[in-house]
Motif scaffolding. Structure first.
Motif, PDB file in Angstrom:
ATOM      1  N   GLY A   1     -69.345  23.055  48.272  1.00  0.00           N
ATOM      2  CA  GLY A   1     -69.074  21.793  48.952  1.00  0.00           C
ATOM      3  C   GLY A   1     -68.804  20.677  47.968  1.00  0.00           C
ATOM      4  N   GLY A   2     -69.544  20.675  46.860  1.00  0.00           N
ATOM      5  CA  GLY A   2     -69.328  19.664  45.825  1.00  0.00           C
ATOM      6  C   GLY A   2     -67.964  19.816  45.190  1.00  0.00           C
ATOM      7  N   ALA A   3     -67.548  21.051  44.945  1.00  0.00           N
ATOM      8  CA  ALA A   3     -66.232  21.300  44.349  1.00  0.00           C
ATOM      9  C   ALA A   3     -65.117  20.866  45.303  1.00  0.00           C
ATOM     10  CB  ALA A   3     -66.085  22.770  43.987  1.00  0.00           C
ATOM     11  N   GLU A   4     -65.316  21.109  46.598  1.00  0.00           N
ATOM     12  CA  GLU A   4     -64.304  20.690  47.575  1.00  0.00           C
ATOM     13  C   GLU A   4     -64.214  19.172  47.645  1.00  0.00           C
ATOM     14  OE1 GLU A   4     -65.528  22.596  51.174  1.00  0.00           O
ATOM     15  OE2 GLU A   4     -64.878  24.578  50.510  1.00  0.00           O
ATOM     16  N   SER A   5     -65.353  18.488  47.612  1.00  0.00           N
ATOM     17  CA  SER A   5     -65.358  17.023  47.632  1.00  0.00           C
ATOM     18  C   SER A   5     -64.700  16.458  46.379  1.00  0.00           C
ATOM     19  CB  SER A   5     -66.790  16.495  47.738  1.00  0.00           C
ATOM     20  OG  SER A   5     -67.364  16.843  48.965  1.00  0.00           O
ATOM     21  N   LEU A   6     -65.005  17.063  45.239  1.00  0.00           N
ATOM     22  CA  LEU A   6     -64.405  16.615  43.988  1.00  0.00           C
ATOM     23  C   LEU A   6     -62.894  16.779  44.025  1.00  0.00           C
ATOM     24  CD1 LEU A   6     -64.694  15.584  41.109  1.00  0.00           C
ATOM     25  CD2 LEU A   6     -65.174  17.931  40.395  1.00  0.00           C
ATOM     26  N   GLN A   7     -62.415  17.909  44.536  1.00  0.00           N
ATOM     27  CA  GLN A   7     -60.973  18.130  44.629  1.00  0.00           C
ATOM     28  C   GLN A   7     -60.321  17.117  45.558  1.00  0.00           C
ATOM     29  OE1 GLN A   7     -59.096  20.306  42.690  1.00  0.00           O
ATOM     30  NE2 GLN A   7     -57.494  19.014  43.531  1.00  0.00           N
ATOM     31  N   ALA A   8     -61.012  16.744  46.637  1.00  0.00           N
ATOM     32  CA  ALA A   8     -60.471  15.735  47.559  1.00  0.00           C
ATOM     33  C   ALA A   8     -60.298  14.392  46.858  1.00  0.00           C
ATOM     34  CB  ALA A   8     -61.382  15.593  48.772  1.00  0.00           C
ATOM     35  N   VAL A   9     -61.222  14.045  45.976  1.00  0.00           N
ATOM     36  CA  VAL A   9     -61.102  12.798  45.214  1.00  0.00           C
ATOM     37  C   VAL A   9     -59.946  12.899  44.222  1.00  0.00           C
ATOM     38  CG1 VAL A   9     -62.247  11.314  43.523  1.00  0.00           C
ATOM     39  CG2 VAL A   9     -63.519  12.166  45.489  1.00  0.00           C
ATOM     40  N   ILE A  10     -59.855  14.020  43.522  1.00  0.00           N
ATOM     41  CA  ILE A  10     -58.774  14.207  42.550  1.00  0.00           C
ATOM     42  C   ILE A  10     -57.416  14.125  43.235  1.00  0.00           C
ATOM     43  CG2 ILE A  10     -57.708  15.897  40.989  1.00  0.00           C
ATOM     44  CD1 ILE A  10     -60.593  16.821  40.320  1.00  0.00           C
ATOM     45  N   ASP A  11     -57.322  14.653  44.453  1.00  0.00           N
ATOM     46  CA  ASP A  11     -56.066  14.617  45.198  1.00  0.00           C
ATOM     47  C   ASP A  11     -55.632  13.185  45.516  1.00  0.00           C
ATOM     48  OD1 ASP A  11     -55.927  17.376  45.137  1.00  0.00           O
ATOM     49  OD2 ASP A  11     -56.705  17.635  47.180  1.00  0.00           O
ATOM     50  N   GLN A  12     -56.563  12.246  45.525  1.00  0.00           N
ATOM     51  CA  GLN A  12     -56.248  10.844  45.830  1.00  0.00           C
ATOM     52  C   GLN A  12     -55.831  10.057  44.585  1.00  0.00           C
ATOM     53  OE1 GLN A  12     -59.403   8.973  48.076  1.00  0.00           O
ATOM     54  NE2 GLN A  12     -59.774  10.849  49.218  1.00  0.00           N
ATOM     55  N   VAL A  13     -56.025  10.616  43.418  1.00  0.00           N
ATOM     56  CA  VAL A  13     -55.716   9.938  42.163  1.00  0.00           C
ATOM     57  C   VAL A  13     -54.250  10.162  41.809  1.00  0.00           C
ATOM     58  CG1 VAL A  13     -56.238   9.891  39.684  1.00  0.00           C
ATOM     59  CG2 VAL A  13     -58.085  10.167  41.343  1.00  0.00           C
ATOM     60  N   ASP A  14     -53.598   9.125  41.309  1.00  0.00           N
ATOM     61  CA  ASP A  14     -52.202   9.232  40.879  1.00  0.00           C
ATOM     62  C   ASP A  14     -52.168   9.895  39.504  1.00  0.00           C
ATOM     63  OD1 ASP A  14     -49.529   9.003  40.319  1.00  0.00           O
ATOM     64  OD2 ASP A  14     -49.482   6.806  40.359  1.00  0.00           O
ATOM     65  N   THR A  15     -52.162  11.222  39.500  1.00  0.00           N
ATOM     66  CA  THR A  15     -52.193  11.957  38.235  1.00  0.00           C
ATOM     67  C   THR A  15     -50.892  11.822  37.449  1.00  0.00           C
ATOM     68  OG1 THR A  15     -51.589  13.983  39.408  1.00  0.00           O
ATOM     69  CG2 THR A  15     -53.935  13.626  38.984  1.00  0.00           C
ATOM     70  N   ALA A  16     -49.815  11.431  38.118  1.00  0.00           N
ATOM     71  CA  ALA A  16     -48.556  11.192  37.395  1.00  0.00           C
ATOM     72  C   ALA A  16     -48.711   9.978  36.478  1.00  0.00           C
ATOM     73  CB  ALA A  16     -47.419  10.975  38.375  1.00  0.00           C
ATOM     74  N   ALA A  17     -49.523   9.007  36.898  1.00  0.00           N
ATOM     75  CA  ALA A  17     -49.714   7.795  36.104  1.00  0.00           C
ATOM     76  C   ALA A  17     -50.788   7.961  35.030  1.00  0.00           C
ATOM     77  CB  ALA A  17     -50.087   6.629  37.011  1.00  0.00           C
ATOM     78  N   ILE A  18     -51.878   8.675  35.372  1.00  0.00           N
ATOM     79  CA  ILE A  18     -52.992   8.753  34.412  1.00  0.00           C
ATOM     80  C   ILE A  18     -53.264  10.157  33.898  1.00  0.00           C
ATOM     81  CG2 ILE A  18     -54.132   6.726  35.352  1.00  0.00           C
ATOM     82  CD1 ILE A  18     -56.112   8.619  36.704  1.00  0.00           C
ATOM     83  N   GLY A  19     -52.570  11.153  34.402  1.00  0.00           N
ATOM     84  CA  GLY A  19     -52.738  12.523  33.945  1.00  0.00           C
ATOM     85  C   GLY A  19     -53.803  13.274  34.729  1.00  0.00           C
ATOM     86  N   GLU A  20     -53.841  14.561  34.490  1.00  0.00           N
ATOM     87  CA  GLU A  20     -54.834  15.410  35.141  1.00  0.00           C
ATOM     88  C   GLU A  20     -56.199  15.179  34.504  1.00  0.00           C
ATOM     89  OE1 GLU A  20     -54.505  17.620  37.689  1.00  0.00           O
ATOM     90  OE2 GLU A  20     -52.423  17.016  37.955  1.00  0.00           O
ATOM     91  N   PRO A  21     -57.281  15.437  35.234  1.00  0.00           N
ATOM     92  CA  PRO A  21     -58.611  15.310  34.633  1.00  0.00           C
ATOM     93  C   PRO A  21     -58.790  16.309  33.486  1.00  0.00           C
ATOM     94  CG  PRO A  21     -58.759  15.936  36.978  1.00  0.00           C
ATOM     95  CD  PRO A  21     -57.322  15.857  36.628  1.00  0.00           C
ATOM     96  N   ALA A  22     -59.564  15.928  32.495  1.00  0.00           N
ATOM     97  CA  ALA A  22     -59.825  16.824  31.367  1.00  0.00           C
ATOM     98  C   ALA A  22     -60.606  18.054  31.829  1.00  0.00           C
ATOM     99  CB  ALA A  22     -60.599  16.086  30.276  1.00  0.00           C
ATOM    100  N   PHE A  23     -61.524  17.860  32.762  1.00  0.00           N
ATOM    101  CA  PHE A  23     -62.276  18.956  33.370  1.00  0.00           C
ATOM    102  C   PHE A  23     -62.908  18.450  34.651  1.00  0.00           C
ATOM    103  CE2 PHE A  23     -65.316  16.731  30.789  1.00  0.00           C
ATOM    104  CZ  PHE A  23     -66.502  16.779  31.489  1.00  0.00           C
ATOM    105  N   ARG A  24     -63.400  19.381  35.462  1.00  0.00           N
ATOM    106  CA  ARG A  24     -64.095  19.034  36.708  1.00  0.00           C
ATOM    107  C   ARG A  24     -65.517  19.541  36.600  1.00  0.00           C
ATOM    108  NH1 ARG A  24     -59.052  21.406  39.405  1.00  0.00           N
ATOM    109  NH2 ARG A  24     -60.189  23.265  38.840  1.00  0.00           N
ATOM    110  N   LEU A  25     -66.487  18.660  36.888  1.00  0.00           N
ATOM    111  CA  LEU A  25     -67.899  19.022  36.777  1.00  0.00           C
ATOM    112  C   LEU A  25     -68.620  18.646  38.061  1.00  0.00           C
ATOM    113  CD1 LEU A  25     -70.437  19.873  35.136  1.00  0.00           C
ATOM    114  CD2 LEU A  25     -70.543  17.504  34.329  1.00  0.00           C
TER     115      LEU A  25
END
Length: 67
Positions: free
Chosen positions: A18-42
């Motif tokens: 559930g935590g991983a799914e919530s984290l992915q939902a937050v990452i999906d809202q971030v403009d990764t084209a502007a700031i890049g992908e996260p270095a890692f997910r914890l």
């Protein structure tokens, strides 16, 4: 004197998932084209083993962050 009843253990696997799914939902809202992908997910859990899921998310208990 009566002994206190112990609570059943939590299913840390379900909580981590559930935590991983919530984290992915937050990452999906971030403009990764502007700031890049996260270095890692914890995902930090209360207890349990440190492990890496199939999608690369690291699950670790809070105690693993101790110096």
């Amino acid at each position: 004197m009566s002994r206190p009843k112990l609570l059943p253990p939590l299913d840390d696997g379900a909580l981590s998932e559930g935590g991983a799914e919530s984290l992915q939902a937050v990452i999906d809202q971030v403009d990764t084209a502007a700031i890049g992908e996260p270095a890692f997910r914890l995902v930090i859990t209360g207890t349990g083993p440190t492990l890496v899921t199939d999608d690369g998310t690291v699950n670790a208990p809070l105690a693993a962050l101790a110096p």
